[in-house]
Design a protein around this motif. Sequence first.
Motif, short mmCIF file in Angstrom:
data_model
loop_
_atom_site.label_atom_id
_atom_site.label_comp_id
_atom_site.label_asym_id
_atom_site.label_seq_id
_atom_site.Cartn_x
_atom_site.Cartn_y
_atom_site.Cartn_z
N PRO A 95 -6.41 1.42 -12.25
CA PRO A 95 -6.56 2.29 -11.08
C PRO A 95 -5.28 3.09 -10.83
N SER A 142 -1.64 -2.96 -4.23
CA SER A 142 -2.84 -3.75 -3.92
C SER A 142 -3.94 -3.50 -4.96
N GLU A 143 -4.08 -2.25 -5.40
CA GLU A 143 -5.09 -1.94 -6.42
C GLU A 143 -4.71 -2.54 -7.77
N HIS A 148 -3.72 7.23 -9.26
CA HIS A 148 -3.96 8.48 -8.54
C HIS A 148 -3.05 9.53 -9.14
N ASP A 190 0.80 -1.21 0.00
CA ASP A 190 0.00 0.00 0.00
C ASP A 190 0.84 1.28 0.00
N GLU A 197 -5.48 -6.27 -7.65
CA GLU A 197 -6.92 -6.49 -7.83
C GLU A 197 -7.34 -6.27 -9.28
N TRP A 198 -6.79 -5.24 -9.92
CA TRP A 198 -7.10 -4.95 -11.32
C TRP A 198 -6.69 -6.12 -12.21
#
Length: 110
Positions: free
Chosen positions: A64, A77-78, A66, A35, A81-82
Motif C-alpha cells: 500500500p 498503519s497500512e 500513495h 498515520d 496491516e500489509w
Amino acid sequence: MIAFEQTQLDVAEVKRDLKELKALIEKAETLSQTDDPQTIDDIVKFSGYTKPTLYNYCQKNTIPHHKKNGRLFFFKSEIIEWIKEGKQKCTTELESDVDTLLSNRKKRLK
C-alpha cells in the motif's frame, strides 16, 4: 451534607474516568504517530526491506502506497496491516484447521 460513602463513590468514578481518558489519549498519540505520511527511507528503516525491493512492490501494486506529485508516501498503519496479512500459520493452527475441515466434511457425508 454529602455522605462519606457517596464521596468515596464519586472519587472512584472520577478515577475510572481519568484512566479512560489517559487510555484514549495514549491511543490517539499512537495513531497519530503511525498515520503521519512516511517516506520510502522511513519505511526502509521500519520494515527492513531495501529501497529497490520497495520500489518493485510499488510498481507491482503489492504494497500500500500513495503517490503525489511523483513522490511516494506510505502510512505506517497500512504497512503494519500489509505485513500482518502475510502471517504464516503455526502447526497447531494448521492442525486445528484440518480437524475443522474433516469434521465438517464428515457432517456433510452423513
